[in-house]
Write a protein that holds these residues in place. Structure first.
Motif, PDB file in Angstrom:
ATOM      1  N   VAL A   1      -5.890 146.877  82.743  1.00 35.18           N
ATOM      2  CA  VAL A   1      -7.089 146.049  82.761  1.00 35.18           C
ATOM      3  C   VAL A   1      -6.786 144.623  83.216  1.00 35.18           C
ATOM      4  CG1 VAL A   1      -6.936 145.401  80.315  1.00 35.18           C
ATOM      5  CG2 VAL A   1      -9.164 145.421  81.468  1.00 35.18           C
ATOM      6  N   GLY A   2      -5.604 144.099  82.877  1.00 33.05           N
ATOM      7  CA  GLY A   2      -5.257 142.772  83.350  1.00 33.05           C
ATOM      8  C   GLY A   2      -5.149 142.724  84.859  1.00 33.05           C
ATOM      9  N   ALA A   3      -4.511 143.744  85.421  1.00 31.22           N
ATOM     10  CA  ALA A   3      -4.386 143.814  86.875  1.00 31.22           C
ATOM     11  C   ALA A   3      -5.750 143.972  87.529  1.00 31.22           C
ATOM     12  CB  ALA A   3      -3.473 144.976  87.262  1.00 31.22           C
ATOM     13  N   ALA A   4      -6.635 144.737  86.899  1.00 28.37           N
ATOM     14  CA  ALA A   4      -7.970 144.945  87.463  1.00 28.37           C
ATOM     15  C   ALA A   4      -8.769 143.645  87.465  1.00 28.37           C
ATOM     16  CB  ALA A   4      -8.704 146.024  86.678  1.00 28.37           C
ATOM     17  N   ARG A   5      -8.734 142.915  86.356  1.00 29.20           N
ATOM     18  CA  ARG A   5      -9.452 141.636  86.320  1.00 29.20           C
ATOM     19  C   ARG A   5      -8.867 140.659  87.339  1.00 29.20           C
ATOM     20  NH1 ARG A   5     -12.934 141.952  81.911  1.00 29.20           N
ATOM     21  NH2 ARG A   5     -12.084 142.953  80.035  1.00 29.20           N
TER      22      ARG A   5
ATOM     23  N   ALA B   1      -1.797 145.395  79.685  1.00 30.93           N
ATOM     24  CA  ALA B   1      -2.608 146.576  79.401  1.00 30.93           C
ATOM     25  C   ALA B   1      -3.685 146.300  78.362  1.00 30.93           C
ATOM     26  CB  ALA B   1      -1.714 147.727  78.935  1.00 30.93           C
ATOM     27  N   CYS B   2      -3.515 145.254  77.558  1.00 32.87           N
ATOM     28  CA  CYS B   2      -4.545 144.815  76.616  1.00 32.87           C
ATOM     29  C   CYS B   2      -4.299 143.354  76.295  1.00 32.87           C
ATOM     30  CB  CYS B   2      -4.559 145.669  75.352  1.00 32.87           C
ATOM     31  SG  CYS B   2      -3.162 145.398  74.254  1.00 32.87           S
ATOM     32  N   SER B   3      -5.283 142.715  75.680  1.00 35.67           N
ATOM     33  CA  SER B   3      -5.210 141.297  75.298  1.00 35.67           C
ATOM     34  C   SER B   3      -4.981 140.383  76.489  1.00 35.67           C
ATOM     35  CB  SER B   3      -4.116 141.070  74.249  1.00 35.67           C
ATOM     36  OG  SER B   3      -4.394 141.807  73.081  1.00 35.67           O
ATOM     37  N   GLU B   4      -5.326 140.843  77.680  1.00 34.01           N
ATOM     38  CA  GLU B   4      -5.213 139.997  78.864  1.00 34.01           C
ATOM     39  C   GLU B   4      -6.179 138.815  78.789  1.00 34.01           C
ATOM     40  OE1 GLU B   4      -8.871 142.008  79.411  1.00 34.01           O
ATOM     41  OE2 GLU B   4      -6.950 142.753  78.672  1.00 34.01           O
ATOM     42  N   ASP B   5      -7.321 139.028  78.112  1.00 38.01           N
ATOM     43  CA  ASP B   5      -8.293 137.960  77.947  1.00 38.01           C
ATOM     44  C   ASP B   5      -7.767 136.876  77.000  1.00 38.01           C
ATOM     45  OD1 ASP B   5      -8.330 139.780  75.863  1.00 38.01           O
ATOM     46  OD2 ASP B   5     -10.486 140.147  75.941  1.00 38.01           O
ATOM     47  N   VAL B   6      -7.138 137.304  75.906  1.00 43.25           N
ATOM     48  CA  VAL B   6      -6.539 136.355  74.963  1.00 43.25           C
ATOM     49  C   VAL B   6      -5.434 135.555  75.651  1.00 43.25           C
ATOM     50  CG1 VAL B   6      -5.277 136.133  72.794  1.00 43.25           C
ATOM     51  CG2 VAL B   6      -7.090 137.849  73.013  1.00 43.25           C
ATOM     52  N   ASP B   7      -4.619 136.234  76.421  1.00 44.11           N
ATOM     53  CA  ASP B   7      -3.525 135.586  77.141  1.00 44.11           C
ATOM     54  C   ASP B   7      -4.059 134.516  78.089  1.00 44.11           C
ATOM     55  OD1 ASP B   7      -0.546 135.737  78.053  1.00 44.11           O
ATOM     56  OD2 ASP B   7      -1.677 135.955  79.922  1.00 44.11           O
ATOM     57  N   LEU B   8      -5.119 134.823  78.816  1.00 43.23           N
ATOM     58  CA  LEU B   8      -5.683 133.845  79.742  1.00 43.23           C
ATOM     59  C   LEU B   8      -6.232 132.641  78.999  1.00 43.23           C
ATOM     60  CD1 LEU B   8      -6.567 132.937  82.581  1.00 43.23           C
ATOM     61  CD2 LEU B   8      -8.728 134.147  82.172  1.00 43.23           C
ATOM     62  N   VAL B   9      -6.947 132.864  77.912  1.00 42.08           N
ATOM     63  CA  VAL B   9      -7.520 131.744  77.168  1.00 42.08           C
ATOM     64  C   VAL B   9      -6.420 130.855  76.596  1.00 42.08           C
ATOM     65  CG1 VAL B   9      -8.916 131.092  75.167  1.00 42.08           C
ATOM     66  CG2 VAL B   9      -9.697 132.911  76.696  1.00 42.08           C
TER      67      VAL B   9
ATOM     68  N   ARG C   1     -15.769 155.156  70.376  1.00 41.19           N
ATOM     69  CA  ARG C   1     -14.542 155.500  69.663  1.00 41.19           C
ATOM     70  C   ARG C   1     -13.365 155.732  70.605  1.00 41.19           C
ATOM     71  NH1 ARG C   1     -14.726 157.464  64.507  1.00 41.19           N
ATOM     72  NH2 ARG C   1     -13.095 158.973  65.011  1.00 41.19           N
ATOM     73  N   VAL C   2     -13.642 156.021  71.876  1.00 38.80           N
ATOM     74  CA  VAL C   2     -12.573 156.310  72.830  1.00 38.80           C
ATOM     75  C   VAL C   2     -12.294 155.057  73.635  1.00 38.80           C
ATOM     76  CG1 VAL C   2     -11.814 157.744  74.746  1.00 38.80           C
ATOM     77  CG2 VAL C   2     -13.258 158.726  72.948  1.00 38.80           C
ATOM     78  N   ALA C   3     -11.132 154.468  73.419  1.00 34.06           N
ATOM     79  CA  ALA C   3     -10.787 153.215  74.079  1.00 34.06           C
ATOM     80  C   ALA C   3     -10.352 153.451  75.517  1.00 34.06           C
ATOM     81  CB  ALA C   3      -9.673 152.512  73.314  1.00 34.06           C
ATOM     82  N   ARG C   4     -10.808 152.588  76.438  1.00 28.95           N
ATOM     83  CA  ARG C   4     -10.312 152.627  77.814  1.00 28.95           C
ATOM     84  C   ARG C   4      -8.982 151.874  77.924  1.00 28.95           C
ATOM     85  NH1 ARG C   4     -13.841 155.814  77.691  1.00 28.95           N
ATOM     86  NH2 ARG C   4     -15.374 156.267  79.310  1.00 28.95           N
ATOM     87  N   ALA C   5      -8.798 150.865  77.059  1.00 29.90           N
ATOM     88  CA  ALA C   5      -7.546 150.107  77.041  1.00 29.90           C
ATOM     89  C   ALA C   5      -7.003 150.142  75.620  1.00 29.90           C
ATOM     90  CB  ALA C   5      -7.777 148.668  77.477  1.00 29.90           C
TER      91      ALA C   5
END
Length: 236
Positions: free
Chosen positions: A68-72, A170-178, A202-206
């Motif tokens: 997801v980080g790479a996608a954003r 793969a996750c927390s890319e938003d937290v990392d950017l902020v 219930r089914v996580a994509r990331a």
């Protein structure tokens, strides 16, 4: 130009509704007819996500990162190259409000961290009411909150570049950017004004994202022993 990026992995069931809401928000009169370009980054999709997004009116960018980080990041770079001066991010399972983009811009900040609402807890079955109460007790949908959501995030092109953009996480890319934005001294608006409604699926994509946080909250509430009301987190 305002750019909107939606990372998507096999989201054919929800992508049309997401795109339609963003396009509606792009017509808010407070934007003074500034162009808005919407890009769906179809990351490792094996379904019709890209085709459905395109038919609904979005541009699409294929990617094979499953990250997801790479996608954003790929979406941001694509729209920056097209002249975007503001980047807004949301998720495929999210519906933005009609005033979402205008409210981000009106805050006149380098970046905007918004909150999320959930209107359907039924994916959690018999635990739906427990989780709804937990969310109500621990989540702060007010100004000056400290939540971070990729589903409701905006940043100026200048601040994004200065912070180094999204990393391939793969996750927390938003937290990392902020956190990177904070390190540069960026003015961040922690606001509840830009409204979005996201899913409680219930089914996580990331792995490690919002869906996993909700599942973890249920497990905590059902654990034996004294109930400990753990918040869903300042950075979700």
């Amino acid at each position: 130009m305002i750019g909107v990026i939606v990372p998507a992995h096999n989201e054919e069931d929800v992508i049309v509704g997401c795109v339609e809401r963003i396009l509606a928000a792009s017509h808010d009169g407070r934007l003074n007819a500034e162009p808005v370009e919407l890009l769906v980054v179809a990351d490792a999709c094996t379904d019709t996500t890209a085709a459905m997004a395109a038919r609904a009116g979005a541009m699409t960018l294929p990617l094979q990162a499953r990250n997801v980080g790479a996608a954003r990041a790929a979406g941001a770079e694509f729209l920056l190259a097209r002249g975007a001066r503001w980047l807004a991010f949301t998720d495929a399972d999210t519906h933005v409000s009609a005033g979402w983009l205008a409210e981000q811009i009106a805050l006149q900040a380098d970046a905007v961290c918004g909150t999320v609402a959930i209107d359907d807890w039924t994916p959690h079955g018999s635990h739906a009411e427990l989780l709804r109460r937990h969310f109500g007790q621990t989540y702060f949908d007010v100004d000056a909150h400290r939540h971070i959501h990729g589903a409701n995030l905006g940043v100026s092109a200048e601040a994004y570049r200065l912070a180094g953009g999204f990393r391939n996480l793969a996750c927390s890319e938003d937290v990392d950017l902020v956190h990177a934005l904070e390190a540069t001294g960026a003015h961040i608006a922690w606001s509840s004004r830009p409204r979005v409604t996201t899913s409680a699926r219930r089914v996580a994509r990331a792995s490690g994202g919002f869906a996993d946080a909700l599942i973890h909250a249920v497990a905590q509430r059902l654990a034996p022993g004294p109930a400990e009301v753990l918040p869903l987190g300042a950075a979700l």
